[in-house]
Design a protein around this motif. Structure first.
Motif, PDB file in Angstrom:
ATOM      1  N   PRO A   6       0.969  -1.283   0.125  1.00 34.54           N
ATOM      2  CA  PRO A   6       0.103   0.181   0.120  1.00 34.54           C
ATOM      3  C   PRO A   6       0.832   1.399   0.022  1.00 34.54           C
ATOM      4  N   ARG A   7       0.255   2.306  -0.745  1.00 34.50           N
ATOM      5  CA  ARG A   7       0.886   3.544  -0.834  1.00 34.50           C
ATOM      6  C   ARG A   7       0.163   4.684  -0.120  1.00 34.50           C
ATOM      7  N   ILE A   8       0.780   5.511   0.481  1.00 32.10           N
ATOM      8  CA  ILE A   8       0.176   6.700   1.114  1.00 32.10           C
ATOM      9  C   ILE A   8      -0.522   7.427  -0.087  1.00 32.10           C
ATOM     10  N   VAL A   9      -0.337   7.499  -1.327  1.00 39.98           N
ATOM     11  CA  VAL A   9      -0.852   8.223  -2.549  1.00 39.98           C
ATOM     12  C   VAL A   9      -2.133   7.434  -2.768  1.00 39.98           C
ATOM     13  N   ASP A  10      -2.424   6.083  -2.287  1.00 44.26           N
ATOM     14  CA  ASP A  10      -3.692   5.512  -2.604  1.00 44.26           C
ATOM     15  C   ASP A  10      -4.785   6.266  -2.112  1.00 44.26           C
ATOM     16  N   ASP A  11      -4.994   6.812  -0.905  1.00 37.80           N
ATOM     17  CA  ASP A  11      -6.194   7.210  -0.641  1.00 37.80           C
ATOM     18  C   ASP A  11      -6.245   8.871  -1.189  1.00 37.80           C
ATOM     19  N   ILE A  12      -5.160   9.320  -1.395  1.00 36.62           N
ATOM     20  CA  ILE A  12      -5.103  10.736  -2.024  1.00 36.62           C
ATOM     21  C   ILE A  12      -5.830  10.546  -3.581  1.00 36.62           C
ATOM     22  N   LEU A  17     -10.336  11.319  -7.376  1.00 41.12           N
ATOM     23  CA  LEU A  17     -11.339  10.726  -8.176  1.00 41.12           C
ATOM     24  C   LEU A  17     -12.676  11.041  -7.817  1.00 41.12           C
ATOM     25  N   LYS A  18     -12.960  11.253  -6.610  1.00 42.27           N
ATOM     26  CA  LYS A  18     -14.375  11.455  -6.234  1.00 42.27           C
ATOM     27  C   LYS A  18     -14.712  13.046  -6.348  1.00 42.27           C
ATOM     28  N   TRP A 126      -4.537  16.992 -10.146  1.00 40.43           N
ATOM     29  CA  TRP A 126      -3.107  16.811 -10.587  1.00 40.43           C
ATOM     30  C   TRP A 126      -2.736  16.033  -9.356  1.00 40.43           C
ATOM     31  N   LEU A 127      -1.958  15.202  -9.493  1.00 38.78           N
ATOM     32  CA  LEU A 127      -1.463  14.144  -8.409  1.00 38.78           C
ATOM     33  C   LEU A 127       0.026  13.788  -8.526  1.00 38.78           C
ATOM     34  N   THR A 128       0.925  14.369  -7.859  1.00 39.30           N
ATOM     35  CA  THR A 128       2.382  14.001  -7.976  1.00 39.30           C
ATOM     36  C   THR A 128       2.978  12.910  -6.969  1.00 39.30           C
ATOM     37  N   MET A 129       3.235  11.866  -7.621  1.00 41.89           N
ATOM     38  CA  MET A 129       3.688  10.478  -7.054  1.00 41.89           C
ATOM     39  C   MET A 129       5.157  10.513  -6.788  1.00 41.89           C
ATOM     40  N   ASN A 333      -2.287  17.527   2.694  1.00 38.34           N
ATOM     41  CA  ASN A 333      -2.582  18.933   2.120  1.00 38.34           C
ATOM     42  C   ASN A 333      -1.651  19.682   2.481  1.00 38.34           C
ATOM     43  N   GLY A 334      -0.331  19.396   2.436  1.00 39.18           N
ATOM     44  CA  GLY A 334       0.793  20.322   2.800  1.00 39.18           C
ATOM     45  C   GLY A 334       1.868  20.274   1.790  1.00 39.18           C
ATOM     46  N   ASP A 335       2.879  21.154   1.747  1.00 42.02           N
ATOM     47  CA  ASP A 335       4.216  21.347   1.091  1.00 42.02           C
ATOM     48  C   ASP A 335       5.143  21.517   1.871  1.00 42.02           C
TER      49      ASP A 335
END
Length: 423
Positions: A6-12, A17-18, A126-129, A333-335
């Protein structure tokens, strides 16, 4: 399909998508974008499949809607080889009910978007992995959560199971999913192979402009020597030109731009807080590779070399920590930013959330002296922040490599080994 970690990005990804008709996942080659997208896709087209690549490109030119047919969410892998698909997806989203119809993955920013007519605003997310963090690769226990620190926990505890040899190996191995189960010597070679692929092929293929592999290698080596600094391209050009054929700063800029397009380099922007004083803040970007293993490979270094050169070890350890902090910050939701002012006061990382809350982080390989220096820096920076105009720090943390335990100091600063951290 092989076992999926599992990756942390899965939930993102699921969340995005929703909310949008299509999601664009971009990031370095080999970081797991396609495999992650496959977990939630109901159909897929691989644009660069050798037996169908030319046909796919022709179809994208003539009738792109045919490539979009299939059960949704539909994955379009390596979409950027046919940029016209962008407008086709945007049009399809506009004429479909609901959300989450398409996932686009790509290992580079397309070099020519002149054939597209719409930015995708309102239709795309947009999603950066990135490569795997130590928590995702199960090399961090995850006993300390950054989310909990933002939530105001008073105490923490955790035990770091990584010794200095293991830490040096992880810095040089990198976070590519496919190397986790390899023998150590083979895994280390993978980083060198990745570097060879970048300089001999990817850096030129990204926009079909030939770039000399030896120049690319020299630029990447200089970049690696200057990880974590705000070195200018003019200085990189001088560094390279000392004993070899000269390179202009314009050439350096061109090569770096290409490396950013394929997500090999990911510089860090400066943080600009409200201060009580009139101290001038340096606004230059801080230089980082997307993974410490690329920097190690560019320098031709292995784990034993790092153990024998703790200064370089510390620089590359910082790069690995920045990679992990970026992965963790994305889920909140941070940078991640860097702070440095004209007086020389700096903070290695600031995790800043969209709601305005932030945490100050110093990164040190370990040892009492370095921890004390880091604590003084954090307290001094905190005292300079005007908390009447912005929040006070949610937490102050020293992120370490070889210290054994996670704990809260008497001054309120958290000391956390990277082998205990998670999002």
């Amino acid at each position: 399909m092989k076992n999926y970690l599992p990756r942390i990005v899965d939930d993102i990804l699921i969340r995005k998508l929703k909310g949008r008709g299509a999601v664009l996942i971009q990031g370095p080659k080999w970081c797991g974008k396609t495999t992650t997208a496959e977990q939630v896709s109901n159909s897929v087209i691989y644009m660069d499949e050798p037996d169908r690549k030319e046909q796919n490109i022709q179809l994208a030119d003539i009738s792109p809607s045919l490539l979009l047919e299939g059960e949704t969410p539909r994955l379009i892998d390596e979409w950027q080889i046919a940029p016209k698909l962008w407008d086709a997806v945007r049009f399809a989203v506009d004429h479909k009910e609901g959300k989450g119809h398409f996932i686009l993955t790509g290992s580079s920013v397309p070099g020519d978007l002149s054939s597209t007519s719409h930015s995708g605003t309102g239709r795309f997310a947009w999603l950066t992995m990135r490569n795997m963090s130590l928590f995702e690769s199960k090399e961090s226990s995850g006993e300390v959560s950054i989310n909990d620190l933002f939530g105001g926990v008073d105490t923490i505890s955790g035990t770091n199971n990584l010794n200095i040899s293991e830490l040096a190996y992880l810095v040089c191995r990198g976070g590519w999913p496919d190397v986790l189960d390899l023998d150590k010597d083979i895994a280390l070679e993978s980083a060198s192979d990745y570097l060879d692929g970048v300089i001999n092929s990817d850096i030129s293929r990204v926009d079909n402009i030939y770039r000399d592999p030896q120049k690319a290698k020299r630029i990447m080596r200089s970049y690696a020597r200057n990880q974590g600094s705000q070195i200018a391209f003019t200085e990189i050009a001088k560094d390279i030109s000392n004993n070899e054929e000269g390179i202009s700063d314009e050439t350096v800029a061109s090569y770096v731009k290409a490396l950013k397009k394929i997500f090999v380099i990911e510089d860090m922007q400066a943080w600009n807080p409200n201060l009580r004083s009139k101290t001038s803040i340096r606004a230059s970007d801080t230089r980082y590779f997307s993974d410490s293993a690329i920097a190690a490979a560019a320098l031709g270094l292995g784990p034993n070399d790092l153990i024998n050169d703790l200064k370089t070890f510390g620089l590359l350890f910082e790069t690995m920590c920045i990679r992990d902090l970026r992965v963790y910050a994305d889920s909140l939701n941070g940078d991640v930013y860097h702070y440095r002012d004209r007086s020389g006061l700096e903070c290695d990382a600031v995790v800043h959330l969209r709601d305005g809350h932030y945490g100050l982080i110093e990164i040190k390989l370990g040892g009492d002296r370095l921890i004390e220096e880091a604590a003084k820096n954090l307290l001094k920076l905190e005292s300079n922040i005007d908390i009447e105009k912005m929040y006070k720090p949610s937490f102050k943390m020293i992120l370490t490599g070889i210290d054994k335990y996670a704990y809260r100091r008497a001054d309120g600063i958290f000391v956390v080994p990277i082998g205990c951290l998670r999002n």
